[in-house]
Design an enzyme around this catalytic site. Structure first.
Site, PDB file in Angstrom:
ATOM      1  N   ARG A 217       0.826  -1.213   0.000  1.00 13.86           N
ATOM      2  CA  ARG A 217       0.000   0.000   0.000  1.00 13.86           C
ATOM      3  C   ARG A 217       0.860   1.264   0.000  1.00 13.86           C
ATOM      4  NH1 ARG A 217      -5.120  -0.045   2.427  1.00 13.86           N
ATOM      5  NH2 ARG A 217      -4.573   1.767   3.677  1.00 13.86           N
TER       6      ARG A 217
ATOM      7  N   ARG B 153       9.685   5.960  -3.537  1.00 13.82           N
ATOM      8  CA  ARG B 153       9.970   6.793  -4.712  1.00 13.82           C
ATOM      9  C   ARG B 153      11.420   7.272  -4.714  1.00 13.82           C
ATOM     10  NH1 ARG B 153       5.227   9.936  -3.088  1.00 13.82           N
ATOM     11  NH2 ARG B 153       3.356   8.841  -3.787  1.00 13.82           N
TER      12      ARG B 153
ATOM     13  N   ARG C 225      -8.342  -5.594  14.315  1.00 14.26           N
ATOM     14  CA  ARG C 225      -7.627  -4.699  15.200  1.00 14.26           C
ATOM     15  C   ARG C 225      -8.534  -3.525  15.505  1.00 14.26           C
ATOM     16  NH1 ARG C 225      -3.806  -1.675  14.085  1.00 14.26           N
ATOM     17  NH2 ARG C 225      -4.387  -1.560  11.899  1.00 14.26           N
TER      18      ARG C 225
ATOM     19  N   ARG D  57       0.795   6.963  15.864  1.00  7.42           N
ATOM     20  CA  ARG D  57       0.832   8.262  15.189  1.00  7.42           C
ATOM     21  C   ARG D  57       0.028   9.287  15.969  1.00  7.42           C
ATOM     22  NH1 ARG D  57      -2.483   6.396   9.689  1.00  7.42           N
ATOM     23  NH2 ARG D  57      -4.177   5.362  10.783  1.00  7.42           N
TER      24      ARG D  57
ATOM     25  N   GLU E 230      -2.826   7.858  18.600  1.00  8.61           N
ATOM     26  CA  GLU E 230      -3.499   6.626  18.166  1.00  8.61           C
ATOM     27  C   GLU E 230      -2.729   5.402  18.649  1.00  8.61           C
ATOM     28  OE1 GLU E 230      -4.606   6.500  13.958  1.00  8.61           O
ATOM     29  OE2 GLU E 230      -4.112   4.358  13.918  1.00  8.61           O
TER      30      GLU E 230
ATOM     31  N   TYR F 235     -10.514  -4.677   4.098  1.00  7.59           N
ATOM     32  CA  TYR F 235     -10.097  -3.301   4.315  1.00  7.59           C
ATOM     33  C   TYR F 235     -10.497  -2.514   3.072  1.00  7.59           C
ATOM     34  CZ  TYR F 235      -7.888   0.936   5.554  1.00  7.59           C
ATOM     35  OH  TYR F 235      -7.711   2.249   5.875  1.00  7.59           O
TER      36      TYR F 235
ATOM     37  N   ASP G 266     -10.903   1.364   1.472  1.00  8.76           N
ATOM     38  CA  ASP G 266     -10.841   2.814   1.577  1.00  8.76           C
ATOM     39  C   ASP G 266     -12.225   3.357   1.261  1.00  8.76           C
ATOM     40  OD1 ASP G 266      -8.270   3.522   2.377  1.00  8.76           O
ATOM     41  OD2 ASP G 266      -7.444   3.258   0.360  1.00  8.76           O
TER      42      ASP G 266
HETATM   43  P1  FAD Z   1     -18.426   1.797   8.310  1.00  6.60           P
HETATM   44  O1  FAD Z   1     -18.021   3.201   8.077  1.00  6.60           O
HETATM   45  O2  FAD Z   1     -17.745   1.033   9.369  1.00  6.60           O
HETATM   46  O3  FAD Z   1     -19.999   1.793   8.583  1.00  6.60           O
HETATM   47  C1  FAD Z   1     -20.673   0.653   9.084  1.00  6.60           C
HETATM   48  C2  FAD Z   1     -21.751   1.152  10.035  1.00  6.60           C
HETATM   49  O4  FAD Z   1     -22.571   0.041  10.418  1.00  6.60           O
HETATM   50  C3  FAD Z   1     -21.172   1.727  11.315  1.00  6.60           C
HETATM   51  O5  FAD Z   1     -21.643   3.048  11.502  1.00  6.60           O
HETATM   52  C4  FAD Z   1     -21.672   0.775  12.408  1.00  6.60           C
HETATM   53  O6  FAD Z   1     -21.966   1.430  13.623  1.00  6.60           O
HETATM   54  C5  FAD Z   1     -22.933   0.226  11.770  1.00  6.60           C
HETATM   55  N1  FAD Z   1     -23.346  -1.073  12.329  1.00  6.60           N
HETATM   56  C6  FAD Z   1     -22.574  -2.167  12.515  1.00  6.60           C
HETATM   57  N2  FAD Z   1     -23.297  -3.162  13.074  1.00  6.60           N
HETATM   58  C7  FAD Z   1     -24.549  -2.680  13.250  1.00  6.60           C
HETATM   59  C8  FAD Z   1     -25.734  -3.231  13.792  1.00  6.60           C
HETATM   60  N3  FAD Z   1     -25.767  -4.482  14.290  1.00  6.60           N
HETATM   61  N4  FAD Z   1     -26.855  -2.468  13.828  1.00  6.60           N
HETATM   62  C9  FAD Z   1     -26.827  -1.181  13.348  1.00  6.60           C
HETATM   63  N5  FAD Z   1     -25.726  -0.613  12.824  1.00  6.60           N
HETATM   64  C10 FAD Z   1     -24.593  -1.357  12.769  1.00  6.60           C
HETATM   65  N6  FAD Z   1     -10.398   5.412   4.059  1.00  6.60           N
HETATM   66  C11 FAD Z   1      -9.904   6.312   3.167  1.00  6.60           C
HETATM   67  O7  FAD Z   1     -10.318   6.323   2.009  1.00  6.60           O
HETATM   68  N7  FAD Z   1      -8.949   7.223   3.556  1.00  6.60           N
HETATM   69  C12 FAD Z   1      -8.459   7.275   4.819  1.00  6.60           C
HETATM   70  O8  FAD Z   1      -7.604   8.115   5.134  1.00  6.60           O
HETATM   71  C13 FAD Z   1      -8.972   6.335   5.771  1.00  6.60           C
HETATM   72  N8  FAD Z   1      -8.500   6.350   7.030  1.00  6.60           N
HETATM   73  C14 FAD Z   1      -8.994   5.458   7.919  1.00  6.60           C
HETATM   74  C15 FAD Z   1      -8.502   5.505   9.218  1.00  6.60           C
HETATM   75  C16 FAD Z   1      -8.993   4.636  10.154  1.00  6.60           C
HETATM   76  C17 FAD Z   1      -8.451   4.708  11.545  1.00  6.60           C
HETATM   77  C18 FAD Z   1      -9.967   3.670   9.792  1.00  6.60           C
HETATM   78  C19 FAD Z   1     -10.492   2.699  10.796  1.00  6.60           C
HETATM   79  C20 FAD Z   1     -10.459   3.619   8.500  1.00  6.60           C
HETATM   80  C21 FAD Z   1      -9.979   4.510   7.549  1.00  6.60           C
HETATM   81  N9  FAD Z   1     -10.462   4.514   6.238  1.00  6.60           N
HETATM   82  C22 FAD Z   1      -9.954   5.408   5.332  1.00  6.60           C
HETATM   83  C23 FAD Z   1     -11.493   3.548   5.790  1.00  6.60           C
HETATM   84  C24 FAD Z   1     -12.928   4.090   5.918  1.00  6.60           C
HETATM   85  O9  FAD Z   1     -13.241   4.317   7.278  1.00  6.60           O
HETATM   86  C25 FAD Z   1     -13.888   3.042   5.304  1.00  6.60           C
HETATM   87  O10 FAD Z   1     -13.626   2.947   3.921  1.00  6.60           O
HETATM   88  C26 FAD Z   1     -15.364   3.345   5.439  1.00  6.60           C
HETATM   89  O11 FAD Z   1     -15.683   3.661   6.760  1.00  6.60           O
HETATM   90  C27 FAD Z   1     -16.163   2.133   4.979  1.00  6.60           C
HETATM   91  O12 FAD Z   1     -17.542   2.396   5.039  1.00  6.60           O
HETATM   92  P2  FAD Z   1     -18.545   1.221   5.437  1.00  6.60           P
HETATM   93  O13 FAD Z   1     -19.911   1.780   5.236  1.00  6.60           O
HETATM   94  O14 FAD Z   1     -18.202  -0.036   4.757  1.00  6.60           O
HETATM   95  O15 FAD Z   1     -18.270   0.925   6.984  1.00  6.60           O
HETATM   96  N1  UDP Z   2       3.770   1.528   7.608  1.00 11.88           N
HETATM   97  C1  UDP Z   2       4.959   1.591   8.299  1.00 11.88           C
HETATM   98  N2  UDP Z   2       5.442   2.812   8.672  1.00 11.88           N
HETATM   99  C2  UDP Z   2       4.773   3.969   8.428  1.00 11.88           C
HETATM  100  C3  UDP Z   2       3.552   3.902   7.739  1.00 11.88           C
HETATM  101  C4  UDP Z   2       3.061   2.671   7.355  1.00 11.88           C
HETATM  102  O1  UDP Z   2       5.571   0.577   8.567  1.00 11.88           O
HETATM  103  O2  UDP Z   2       5.268   5.058   8.802  1.00 11.88           O
HETATM  104  C5  UDP Z   2       3.289   0.193   7.185  1.00 11.88           C
HETATM  105  C6  UDP Z   2       2.415  -0.475   8.243  1.00 11.88           C
HETATM  106  O3  UDP Z   2       2.657  -1.874   8.201  1.00 11.88           O
HETATM  107  C7  UDP Z   2       1.018  -0.170   7.752  1.00 11.88           C
HETATM  108  C8  UDP Z   2       1.190  -0.222   6.241  1.00 11.88           C
HETATM  109  O4  UDP Z   2       2.494   0.309   6.022  1.00 11.88           O
HETATM  110  O5  UDP Z   2       0.088  -1.128   8.197  1.00 11.88           O
HETATM  111  C9  UDP Z   2       0.132   0.563   5.474  1.00 11.88           C
HETATM  112  O6  UDP Z   2       0.186   1.920   5.857  1.00 11.88           O
HETATM  113  P1  UDP Z   2      -1.051   2.914   5.683  1.00 11.88           P
HETATM  114  O7  UDP Z   2      -0.609   4.295   5.991  1.00 11.88           O
HETATM  115  O8  UDP Z   2      -1.701   2.633   4.380  1.00 11.88           O
HETATM  116  O9  UDP Z   2      -1.988   2.397   6.868  1.00 11.88           O
HETATM  117  P2  UDP Z   2      -3.345   2.988   7.428  1.00 11.88           P
HETATM  118  O10 UDP Z   2      -3.286   4.485   7.384  1.00 11.88           O
HETATM  119  O11 UDP Z   2      -4.412   2.435   6.555  1.00 11.88           O
HETATM  120  O12 UDP Z   2      -3.381   2.498   8.809  1.00 11.88           O
END
Ligand code: FAD
Ligand code: UDP
Length: 391
Positions: free
Chosen positions: A179, A183, A257, A288, A310, A358, A360
């Site tokens: 991921r 560069r 996780r 981070r 975090e 996973y 995005d």
């Molecule tokens: P979710 O957003 O998880 O929505 C599912 C919903 O279902 C939740 O609100 C939950 O409460 C609800 N639900 C679950 N079970 C039940 C139940 N039994 N009854 C009623 N409701 C329920 N993506 C990016 O593109 N860029 C980023 O920078 C990025 N950063 C991230 C950082 C973190 C820390 C995390 C965890 C994710 C990140 N993502 C990022 C991914 C992004 O959060 C997901 O792509 C997106 O949330 C997926 O949408 P979803 O609808 O599948 O799931």
């Molecule tokens: N990673 C790392 N060092 C960093 C950033 C990322 O080792 O400074 C590794 C780590 O294993 C991570 C993976 O690269 O799980 C993907 O990183 P990304 O930033 O895409 O993770 P996310 O933001 O989705 O947690």
């Protein structure tokens, strides 16, 4: 309004997947949609809100950076919001120094303490890769070393990955590291997609706009499993909750996780100078720090800032699942759940939790648009069977 008892479609979960389906159903076919959301807000993990103490908009579940190369997803989202021209840059703090992440020519020059041309840097890293004598990499550690050599791996990847996954990098799948780009020029941008930016008025407002329809009824703070008996038999359901929970964990729990965020408001205008600073060293417990004011440099924020540290750990059943761990036994287990999901004729499983992937944000939206086009719309328009989403 569509109470659960009389809805044409029930959507479980108001994240990007669920709201995209609800919006399409309500606004293109005029269907009455009941959305059931367990949390007290819509938007799932991408939800954002103004922090009352600092006045800064925070992403409650960690910084969410929007980026995509899909014209379809970009055009779809632009119906509900404009985007800023935010470009994401990440830095990483190693042994008292700050370096640019992902690893690029700037990182290499700073780390090895001299200037390199792109060709010299390639030659150096190739020499280090050759010294490591890795054949066909079949785990994250070998894959990372085969891309950047051992010194950079040990400085920037090994400790961070151990903390983030709490698993030896030799036991993690190699795909996780691919991921991150490497560069041999000074391009330090985190993403290289065609489109990048943040919703001008925030994700929270974007979700409110998506869900704004007389045909959509959102019930917050309601768990699907406490109301499922009220849904008339045969009502189509889009389920974006955890797939193992749906089947009462009959094949065992899938590994996730979870994250803990430690919130701190500070009486200074700037804590770290960027939105995300990574901490790869073993002697720091968090992975981070997010400082949300930097996500909107175009806004006029006050003199306080808010940061989230975090921390990552394995999720128990009561925790919010964030990242699927996807070990080999998880994959085997998920195959059993997927077969069971295929057998549910009126339930379409989607999203991150429903398909144990996973995703995005742009992928979750893209998968929802495909499920709408290929499954749900044909079900309503031409009585085609509502099959499981293959996205
Ligand atoms: P979710 O957003 O998880 O929505 C599912 C919903 O279902 C939740 O609100 C939950 O409460 C609800 N639900 C679950 N079970 C039940 C139940 N039994 N009854 C009623 N409701 C329920 N993506 C990016 O593109 N860029 C980023 O920078 C990025 N950063 C991230 C950082 C973190 C820390 C995390 C965890 C994710 C990140 N993502 C990022 C991914 C992004 O959060 C997901 O792509 C997106 O949330 C997926 O949408 P979803 O609808 O599948 O799931
Ligand atoms: N990673 C790392 N060092 C960093 C950033 C990322 O080792 O400074 C590794 C780590 O294993 C991570 C993976 O690269 O799980 C993907 O990183 P990304 O930033 O895409 O993770 P996310 O933001 O989705 O947690």
């Amino acid at each position: 309004m569509a109470p659960i008892e009389s809805a044409d479609l029930v959507v479980v979960g108001a994240g990007f997947f669920g709201l995209t389906i609800a919006e399409r159903a309500a606004n293109t076919l005029g269907l009455r949609v009941a959305v059931v959301e367990r949390r007290n807000h819509i938007g799932g993990n991408a939800w954002s809100e103004i922090d009352p103490d600092s006045g800064v908009e925070v992403h409650r579940y960690g910084s969410h950076l929007f980026h995509c190369s899909s014209d379809e997803v970009w055009a779809y989202l632009n119906k509900f919001t404009t985007f800023t021209d935010y470009r994401h840059f990440v830095y990483t703090a190693h042994k008292g120094q700050i370096y640019a992440m992902p690893i690029n020519l700037g990182t290499i020059c700073s780390y090895f303490g001299r200037s390199f041309t792109p060709g010299e840097a390639v030659a150096l890293i190739e020499r280090q890769i050759a010294e490591s004598r890795i054949g066909n990499p079949d785990n994250l550690e070998e894959k990372a070393i085969s891309l950047i050599g051992r010194p950079l791996y040990e400085a920037f990847i090994q400790g961070y990955t151990k903390k983030q996954w709490q698993t030896d990098p030799r036991e993690l799948p190699p795909e996780i590291i691919t991921r991150l780009p490497v560069r041999f020029n000074f391009n330090a941008r985190y993403f290289s997609d065609k489109y990048e930016g943040l919703p001008t008025d925030g994700y929270g407002q974007l979700f409110v706009t998506m869900a704004r329809s007389a045909n959509i009824d959102v019930a917050l703070g309601v768990d699907y499993f406490s109301i499922r008996h009220r849904i008339p038999a045969g009502t189509p359901i889009v389920y974006t909750g955890a797939v193992d929970r749906f089947f009462d964990y009959r094949f065992g729990a899938l590994g996730w996780r979870t994250l803990d965020f430690e919130r701190q408001v500070l009486n200074i205008p700037d804590y770290q100078g960027c939105a995300v600073l990574n901490y790869p060293d073993d002697d720091v417990a968090f992975t981070r720090i997010h400082e949300f004011r930097h996500l909107h440099p175009e806004r006029k924020y006050g003199d306080k800032t808010i940061i989230f540290r975090e921390y990552s750990r394995f999720a128990g059943r009561e925790d919010e699942p964030y990242y699927p761990i996807n070990t080999a036994s998880d994959r085997q287990r998920y195959d059993l759940y997927r077969a069971a999901a295929d057998g549910e004729s009126n339930v379409l499983f989607g999203g991150r939790l429903g398909t144990y992937r996973y995703l995005d944000m742009h992928q979750a939206i893209g998968a929802a648009l495909s499920a709408w086009k290929n499954n749900i719309e044909p079900y309503f328009k031409s009585a085609a069977p509502l099959k499981r989403s293959s996205n």
